[in-house]
Design a protein around this motif. Structure first.
Motif, PDB file in Angstrom:
ATOM      1  N   UNK A 181     107.490  20.899 147.409  1.00  0.00           N
ATOM      2  CA  UNK A 181     107.724  22.277 147.011  1.00  0.00           C
ATOM      3  C   UNK A 181     109.172  22.627 147.314  1.00  0.00           C
ATOM      4  N   UNK A 182     109.575  23.822 146.898  1.00  0.00           N
ATOM      5  CA  UNK A 182     110.984  24.194 147.030  1.00  0.00           C
ATOM      6  C   UNK A 182     111.406  24.291 148.496  1.00  0.00           C
ATOM      7  N   UNK A 183     110.520  24.783 149.356  1.00  0.00           N
ATOM      8  CA  UNK A 183     110.870  24.907 150.773  1.00  0.00           C
ATOM      9  C   UNK A 183     111.125  23.537 151.394  1.00  0.00           C
ATOM     10  N   UNK A 184     110.256  22.586 151.093  1.00  0.00           N
ATOM     11  CA  UNK A 184     110.430  21.237 151.638  1.00  0.00           C
ATOM     12  C   UNK A 184     111.725  20.609 151.124  1.00  0.00           C
ATOM     13  N   UNK A 185     112.026  20.833 149.860  1.00  0.00           N
ATOM     14  CA  UNK A 185     113.262  20.308 149.280  1.00  0.00           C
ATOM     15  C   UNK A 185     114.480  20.925 149.956  1.00  0.00           C
ATOM     16  N   UNK A 186     114.432  22.242 150.182  1.00  0.00           N
ATOM     17  CA  UNK A 186     115.565  22.934 150.805  1.00  0.00           C
ATOM     18  C   UNK A 186     115.780  22.474 152.233  1.00  0.00           C
ATOM     19  N   UNK A 187     114.711  22.313 152.986  1.00  0.00           N
ATOM     20  CA  UNK A 187     114.814  21.828 154.372  1.00  0.00           C
ATOM     21  C   UNK A 187     115.440  20.435 154.398  1.00  0.00           C
ATOM     22  N   UNK A 188     115.014  19.584 153.487  1.00  0.00           N
ATOM     23  CA  UNK A 188     115.570  18.234 153.415  1.00  0.00           C
ATOM     24  C   UNK A 188     117.041  18.266 153.008  1.00  0.00           C
ATOM     25  N   UNK A 189     117.395  19.193 152.132  1.00  0.00           N
ATOM     26  CA  UNK A 189     118.794  19.324 151.715  1.00  0.00           C
ATOM     27  C   UNK A 189     119.671  19.724 152.891  1.00  0.00           C
ATOM     28  N   UNK A 190     119.214  20.677 153.701  1.00  0.00           N
ATOM     29  CA  UNK A 190     119.966  21.099 154.889  1.00  0.00           C
ATOM     30  C   UNK A 190     120.136  19.928 155.848  1.00  0.00           C
ATOM     31  N   UNK A 191     119.074  19.175 156.047  1.00  0.00           N
ATOM     32  CA  UNK A 191     119.123  18.021 156.956  1.00  0.00           C
ATOM     33  C   UNK A 191     120.125  16.978 156.453  1.00  0.00           C
ATOM     34  N   UNK A 192     120.133  16.725 155.169  1.00  0.00           N
ATOM     35  CA  UNK A 192     121.053  15.746 154.592  1.00  0.00           C
ATOM     36  C   UNK A 192     122.493  16.241 154.658  1.00  0.00           C
ATOM     37  N   UNK A 193     122.712  17.517 154.399  1.00  0.00           N
ATOM     38  CA  UNK A 193     124.057  18.086 154.485  1.00  0.00           C
ATOM     39  C   UNK A 193     124.571  18.036 155.921  1.00  0.00           C
ATOM     40  N   UNK A 194     123.705  18.293 156.892  1.00  0.00           N
ATOM     41  CA  UNK A 194     124.096  18.208 158.301  1.00  0.00           C
ATOM     42  C   UNK A 194     124.520  16.786 158.657  1.00  0.00           C
ATOM     43  N   UNK A 195     123.812  15.805 158.109  1.00  0.00           N
ATOM     44  CA  UNK A 195     124.055  14.409 158.471  1.00  0.00           C
ATOM     45  C   UNK A 195     125.267  13.820 157.757  1.00  0.00           C
ATOM     46  N   UNK A 196     125.452  14.171 156.490  1.00  0.00           N
ATOM     47  CA  UNK A 196     126.458  13.487 155.686  1.00  0.00           C
ATOM     48  C   UNK A 196     127.481  14.404 155.039  1.00  0.00           C
ATOM     49  N   UNK A 197     127.275  15.703 155.120  1.00  0.00           N
ATOM     50  CA  UNK A 197     128.225  16.620 154.514  1.00  0.00           C
ATOM     51  C   UNK A 197     128.101  16.654 153.002  1.00  0.00           C
ATOM     52  N   UNK A 198     128.792  17.579 152.354  1.00  0.00           N
ATOM     53  CA  UNK A 198     128.706  17.693 150.892  1.00  0.00           C
ATOM     54  C   UNK A 198     129.127  16.424 150.162  1.00  0.00           C
ATOM     55  N   UNK A 199     130.080  15.667 150.731  1.00  0.00           N
ATOM     56  CA  UNK A 199     130.560  14.456 150.058  1.00  0.00           C
ATOM     57  C   UNK A 199     129.463  13.402 149.943  1.00  0.00           C
ATOM     58  N   UNK A 200     128.555  13.369 150.915  1.00  0.00           N
ATOM     59  CA  UNK A 200     127.484  12.385 150.870  1.00  0.00           C
ATOM     60  C   UNK A 200     126.193  12.905 150.283  1.00  0.00           C
ATOM     61  N   UNK A 201     126.241  14.138 149.771  1.00  0.00           N
ATOM     62  CA  UNK A 201     125.024  14.764 149.244  1.00  0.00           C
ATOM     63  C   UNK A 201     124.913  14.535 147.745  1.00  0.00           C
ATOM     64  N   UNK A 202     123.758  14.104 147.310  1.00  0.00           N
ATOM     65  CA  UNK A 202     123.472  13.976 145.879  1.00  0.00           C
ATOM     66  C   UNK A 202     121.984  14.181 145.669  1.00  0.00           C
ATOM     67  N   UNK A 203     121.610  14.528 144.451  1.00  0.00           N
ATOM     68  CA  UNK A 203     120.196  14.738 144.159  1.00  0.00           C
ATOM     69  C   UNK A 203     119.417  13.421 144.281  1.00  0.00           C
ATOM     70  N   UNK A 204     120.062  12.328 143.922  1.00  0.00           N
ATOM     71  CA  UNK A 204     119.398  11.026 144.050  1.00  0.00           C
ATOM     72  C   UNK A 204     119.180  10.666 145.519  1.00  0.00           C
ATOM     73  N   UNK A 205     120.196  10.950 146.344  1.00  0.00           N
ATOM     74  CA  UNK A 205     120.075  10.665 147.769  1.00  0.00           C
ATOM     75  C   UNK A 205     118.994  11.548 148.393  1.00  0.00           C
ATOM     76  N   UNK A 206     118.938  12.799 147.972  1.00  0.00           N
ATOM     77  CA  UNK A 206     117.920  13.719 148.472  1.00  0.00           C
ATOM     78  C   UNK A 206     116.529  13.256 148.068  1.00  0.00           C
ATOM     79  N   UNK A 207     116.386  12.829 146.824  1.00  0.00           N
ATOM     80  CA  UNK A 207     115.094  12.348 146.348  1.00  0.00           C
ATOM     81  C   UNK A 207     114.612  11.151 147.162  1.00  0.00           C
ATOM     82  N   UNK A 208     115.563  10.276 147.528  1.00  0.00           N
ATOM     83  CA  UNK A 208     115.196   9.114 148.343  1.00  0.00           C
ATOM     84  C   UNK A 208     114.704   9.557 149.719  1.00  0.00           C
ATOM     85  N   UNK A 209     115.336  10.587 150.288  1.00  0.00           N
ATOM     86  CA  UNK A 209     114.903  11.116 151.581  1.00  0.00           C
ATOM     87  C   UNK A 209     113.482  11.667 151.501  1.00  0.00           C
TER      88      UNK A 209
END
Length: 208
Positions: free
Chosen positions: A39-67
């Motif tokens: 759901x959108x909440x789970x996706x958003x939480x995962x996005x925040x976690x990925x941004x914290x870990x890798x920053x915007x430069x390491x953020x992508x929709x494909x990388x998020x989907x893998x997470x």
């Protein structure tokens, strides 16, 4: 020449908060592999976690989907673009702030300290936030609630109406510029500078 109406339409298309996407619920397609429980909440939480870990430069929709262990297309059932998801993530971290009750009898100085310290803590925990604030519309409900609270506290100071916007900008820009670091000396410098700022506001408040 681009008119005001065309500019408004362009902004609406590029912001999740103006396009209506934030209020839209899109169900997963039947039989979609890996999309169960998404759901959108789970996706958003995962996005925040990925941004914290890798920053915007390491953020992508494909990388998020893998997470999330889903396909990239599954994520796009809930958001239309990467920028929409970044706006949702940005507002989600503003939702971490504990806002004082600006309508209470608590003094404005303590409330302003609480807001400034909380905002700085948010920027330290999520160092990707300042870059997004400069590039995306930060007008989600949590961010707007924070701005409204700062505005109410500034009003409690007794500052004349024509000075309130400047006082609010001074506080927010000060914190924004002081977000890097967290060592004891830097913390002490921040607190001292904040007290100077509060003292400066007091000098602009007319006598009761």
């Amino acid at each position: 020449m681009v008119g005001a109406a065309d500019r408004a339409k362009r902004v609406a298309r590029t912001s999740v908060w103006l396009s209506g996407t934030a209020r839209r619920v899109r169900a997963p397609r039947r039989g979609a592999a890996g999309a169960v429980g998404l759901d959108r909440e789970r996706i958003t939480v995962a996005a925040v976690r990925l941004l914290d870990a890798e920053g915007p430069a390491g953020f992508s929709m494909r990388r998020l989907a893998a997470e999330l262990n889903v396909t990239a297309m599954s994520v796009y059932w809930y958001v239309d673009t990467k920028d929409e998801l970044l706006e949702l993530a940005l507002d989600a971290v503003f939702g971490e702030l504990e806002l004082p009750d600006a309508g209470s009898e608590e003094g404005w100085r303590d409330q302003l300290r609480e807001l400034a310290t909380g905002y700085r803590g948010l920027l330290v925990r999520h160092p990707w936030v300042p870059g997004l604030i400069g590039n995306l519309l930060n007008i989600g409900p949590s961010a707007m609630a924070f701005s409204a609270c700062v505005r109410q506290v500034i009003r409690k100071t007794g500052m004349p109406p024509d000075g309130r916007t400047g006082a609010m900008s001074a506080v927010l820009q000060f914190v924004y510029g002081a977000h890097v670091g967290g060592a004891e000396t830097r913390e002490r410098d921040f607190e001292f500078a904040l007290e100077l700022l509060i003292a400066g506001i007091e000098t602009k408040v007319p006598p009761a």
